[in-house]
Motif scaffolding. Structure first.
Motif, PDB file in Angstrom:
ATOM      1  N   CYS A   1      -1.060  12.779  -4.154  1.00  0.00           N
ATOM      2  CA  CYS A   1      -0.335  13.557  -3.149  1.00  0.00           C
ATOM      3  C   CYS A   1      -1.269  14.393  -2.287  1.00  0.00           C
ATOM      4  CB  CYS A   1       0.687  14.462  -3.827  1.00  0.00           C
ATOM      5  SG  CYS A   1       2.095  13.591  -4.545  1.00  0.00           S
ATOM      6  N   VAL A   2      -2.245  15.043  -2.913  1.00  0.00           N
ATOM      7  CA  VAL A   2      -3.100  15.962  -2.164  1.00  0.00           C
ATOM      8  C   VAL A   2      -4.086  15.208  -1.273  1.00  0.00           C
ATOM      9  CG1 VAL A   2      -4.846  17.777  -2.372  1.00  0.00           C
ATOM     10  CG2 VAL A   2      -2.821  17.830  -3.818  1.00  0.00           C
ATOM     11  N   THR A   3      -4.617  14.083  -1.740  1.00  0.00           N
ATOM     12  CA  THR A   3      -5.543  13.315  -0.902  1.00  0.00           C
ATOM     13  C   THR A   3      -4.814  12.452   0.115  1.00  0.00           C
ATOM     14  OG1 THR A   3      -5.639  11.391  -2.390  1.00  0.00           O
ATOM     15  CG2 THR A   3      -7.202  13.199  -2.805  1.00  0.00           C
ATOM     16  N   GLY A   4      -3.581  12.040  -0.197  1.00  0.00           N
ATOM     17  CA  GLY A   4      -2.844  11.163   0.705  1.00  0.00           C
ATOM     18  C   GLY A   4      -3.427   9.780   0.823  1.00  0.00           C
ATOM     19  N   ARG A   5      -4.280   9.396  -0.118  1.00  0.00           N
ATOM     20  CA  ARG A   5      -4.967   8.104  -0.022  1.00  0.00           C
ATOM     21  C   ARG A   5      -4.021   6.938  -0.272  1.00  0.00           C
ATOM     22  NH1 ARG A   5      -6.067   5.537  -4.830  1.00  0.00           N
ATOM     23  NH2 ARG A   5      -5.808   6.764  -6.747  1.00  0.00           N
ATOM     24  N   PHE A   6      -4.450   5.746   0.112  1.00  0.00           N
ATOM     25  CA  PHE A   6      -3.675   4.535  -0.131  1.00  0.00           C
ATOM     26  C   PHE A   6      -3.890   4.047  -1.562  1.00  0.00           C
ATOM     27  CE2 PHE A   6      -3.657   4.182   4.536  1.00  0.00           C
ATOM     28  CZ  PHE A   6      -2.305   3.946   4.726  1.00  0.00           C
ATOM     29  N   VAL A   7      -2.800   3.718  -2.201  1.00  0.00           N
ATOM     30  CA  VAL A   7      -2.825   3.095  -3.519  1.00  0.00           C
ATOM     31  C   VAL A   7      -2.408   1.644  -3.319  1.00  0.00           C
ATOM     32  CG1 VAL A   7      -1.868   3.103  -5.847  1.00  0.00           C
ATOM     33  CG2 VAL A   7      -2.229   5.270  -4.641  1.00  0.00           C
ATOM     34  N   HIS A   8      -3.350   0.744  -3.484  1.00  0.00           N
ATOM     35  CA  HIS A   8      -3.071  -0.668  -3.238  1.00  0.00           C
ATOM     36  C   HIS A   8      -2.351  -1.300  -4.426  1.00  0.00           C
ATOM     37  CE1 HIS A   8      -5.505  -0.888   0.487  1.00  0.00           C
ATOM     38  NE2 HIS A   8      -6.154   0.105  -0.073  1.00  0.00           N
ATOM     39  N   ALA A   9      -1.824  -2.485  -4.199  1.00  0.00           N
ATOM     40  CA  ALA A   9      -0.931  -3.117  -5.167  1.00  0.00           C
ATOM     41  C   ALA A   9      -1.562  -3.251  -6.550  1.00  0.00           C
ATOM     42  CB  ALA A   9      -0.492  -4.483  -4.643  1.00  0.00           C
ATOM     43  N   GLU A  10      -2.818  -3.663  -6.601  1.00  0.00           N
ATOM     44  CA  GLU A  10      -3.458  -3.872  -7.901  1.00  0.00           C
ATOM     45  C   GLU A  10      -3.524  -2.568  -8.683  1.00  0.00           C
ATOM     46  OE1 GLU A  10      -7.702  -5.461  -9.796  1.00  0.00           O
ATOM     47  OE2 GLU A  10      -7.341  -5.580  -7.635  1.00  0.00           O
ATOM     48  N   GLU A  11      -3.904  -1.462  -8.016  1.00  0.00           N
ATOM     49  CA  GLU A  11      -3.941  -0.169  -8.692  1.00  0.00           C
ATOM     50  C   GLU A  11      -2.531   0.289  -9.058  1.00  0.00           C
ATOM     51  OE1 GLU A  11      -5.214   4.520  -8.052  1.00  0.00           O
ATOM     52  OE2 GLU A  11      -5.682   3.060  -6.481  1.00  0.00           O
ATOM     53  N   ALA A  12      -1.579   0.027  -8.157  1.00  0.00           N
ATOM     54  CA  ALA A  12      -0.195   0.424  -8.438  1.00  0.00           C
ATOM     55  C   ALA A  12       0.304  -0.225  -9.721  1.00  0.00           C
ATOM     56  CB  ALA A  12       0.699   0.053  -7.261  1.00  0.00           C
TER      57      ALA A  12
ATOM     58  N   GLN B   1       0.852  -1.187   0.000  1.00  0.00           N
ATOM     59  CA  GLN B   1       0.000   0.000   0.000  1.00  0.00           C
ATOM     60  C   GLN B   1       0.888   1.237   0.000  1.00  0.00           C
ATOM     61  OE1 GLN B   1      -3.442  -0.078   2.793  1.00  0.00           O
ATOM     62  NE2 GLN B   1      -2.569  -1.995   3.501  1.00  0.00           N
ATOM     63  N   PHE B   2       0.739   2.064  -1.025  1.00  0.00           N
ATOM     64  CA  PHE B   2       1.508   3.298  -1.139  1.00  0.00           C
ATOM     65  C   PHE B   2       0.633   4.483  -0.724  1.00  0.00           C
ATOM     66  CE2 PHE B   2       3.200   0.403  -4.345  1.00  0.00           C
ATOM     67  CZ  PHE B   2       4.574   0.500  -4.143  1.00  0.00           C
ATOM     68  N   ALA B   3       1.253   5.459  -0.060  1.00  0.00           N
ATOM     69  CA  ALA B   3       0.531   6.693   0.262  1.00  0.00           C
ATOM     70  C   ALA B   3       1.535   7.825   0.425  1.00  0.00           C
ATOM     71  CB  ALA B   3      -0.305   6.536   1.528  1.00  0.00           C
ATOM     72  N   MET B   4       1.195   8.986  -0.132  1.00  0.00           N
ATOM     73  CA  MET B   4       2.026  10.181   0.009  1.00  0.00           C
ATOM     74  C   MET B   4       1.314  11.107   0.987  1.00  0.00           C
ATOM     75  SD  MET B   4       5.005  10.849  -1.414  1.00  0.00           S
ATOM     76  CE  MET B   4       5.151  10.460  -3.172  1.00  0.00           C
ATOM     77  N   ARG B   5       1.742  11.098   2.242  1.00  0.00           N
ATOM     78  CA  ARG B   5       1.000  11.775   3.306  1.00  0.00           C
ATOM     79  C   ARG B   5       1.529  13.173   3.641  1.00  0.00           C
ATOM     80  NH1 ARG B   5      -2.192   8.333   6.424  1.00  0.00           N
ATOM     81  NH2 ARG B   5      -3.321   7.006   4.962  1.00  0.00           N
ATOM     82  N   GLU B   6       2.594  13.610   3.004  1.00  0.00           N
ATOM     83  CA  GLU B   6       3.217  14.872   3.397  1.00  0.00           C
ATOM     84  C   GLU B   6       2.255  16.057   3.307  1.00  0.00           C
ATOM     85  OE1 GLU B   6       6.615  12.188   2.268  1.00  0.00           O
ATOM     86  OE2 GLU B   6       4.572  12.574   1.572  1.00  0.00           O
ATOM     87  N   THR B   7       1.504  16.146   2.195  1.00  0.00           N
ATOM     88  CA  THR B   7       0.612  17.283   2.012  1.00  0.00           C
ATOM     89  C   THR B   7      -0.454  17.317   3.097  1.00  0.00           C
ATOM     90  OG1 THR B   7       0.994  17.073  -0.367  1.00  0.00           O
ATOM     91  CG2 THR B   7      -0.793  18.520   0.320  1.00  0.00           C
TER      92      THR B   7
END
Length: 263
Positions: A180-191, A147-153
């Protein structure tokens, strides 16, 4: 296996007799491999200490998570021992603050240099700095629980560890902005669909899959890989004519080298 570095939650080891494969391991599983400035310095040192024999670098992590991002201790008033806290950094001059962040970025930037191919094996959470570290590599093999997420913003900050450019290159501006702006999780299938992941496998098969890909990368002649990587990395910044000229020059070097006429 020959261990070259082991400090601050980072291990660097060479595998095989010829030293062509290196493994960098994040080793703070009890903290979900949360990152700190000390860890960043160790990661930067790993890049500097790679022997010239290394062709492929596999980045992996112990435990259930690849990296939960920046250690929460960074957000406390005291920060890390012997390190400036975020509140202290805010009081630095522009030049001094720029120098500190540039030092941090070194841990994330050496993975794409032309003489190596880097591969991140990602399981569990890759959040913030963890996401950016995976983005720093050329390729990503993911477990199906990644699960990827960009939480900085979401924290009032920006992604500043060299992850913005590869993210836009991989998924495009609009999708990168939304992530980046939502910081949501990107799961493996979507990745995998979005181009973040080259391959998704069951979690139990992650290490074997990364090993298989590393072996395939090592099968091609080194100089051809270096030239090909350079062509692909620079393609987006060139015109069609410039890229074709670069291809011709690279092929000329390869032909002369194969014919024993290289310098």
């Amino acid at each position: 296996m020959t261990e070259l570095l082991n400090r601050d939650g980072v291990r660097l080891a060479l595998e095989g007799e010829d030293g062509s494969l290196a493994t960098v391991t994040l080793d703070r599983p009890e903290r979900r491999n949360a990152q700190s400035p000390a860890m960043w310095r160790a990661l930067a040192a790993a890049g500097r200490e790679l022997p010239g024999s290394v062709r492929v670098v596999v980045l992996r992590a112990e435990g259930k998570s690849f990296s939960a991002g920046l250690d929460r201790q960074a957000f406390t008033p005291d920060g890390f021992p012997d390190e400036p806290s975020f509140l202290e950094l805010a009081r630095y001059s522009d030049g001094d603050l720029d120098a500190v962040i540039a030092e941090y970025q070194e841990a994330f930037t050496w993975w794409r240099r032309n003489d190596i191919v880097s591969l991140a094996a990602v399981q569990g959470h890759a959040i913030g700095a963890g996401f950016q570290l995976a983005l720093g590599c050329d390729l990503r093999v993911c477990a199906d629980d990644a699960q990827f997420a960009m939480r900085e913003t979401s924290l009032g900050l920006v992604p500043d560890l060299a992850g913005t450019r590869p993210l836009v290159q991989l998924v495009g501006y609009a999708r990168a902005l939304e992530m980046c702006v939502t910081g949501r999780f990107v799961h493996a299938e979507e990745a995998e669909r979005a181009g973040l992941a080259n391959l998704v496998v069951p979690a139990a098969e992650l290490r074997a899959a990364a090993g298989d890909l590393a072996a395939a990368l090592l099968a091609a002649p080194r100089d051809a890989v270096i030239e090909t990587k350079a062509l692909l990395r620079e393609a987006a910044g060139r015109t069609d004519d410039e890229q074709r000229a670069a291809e011709r020059a690279a092929q000329g070097r390869r032909l002369r080298d194969l014919a024993g006429l290289g310098e």
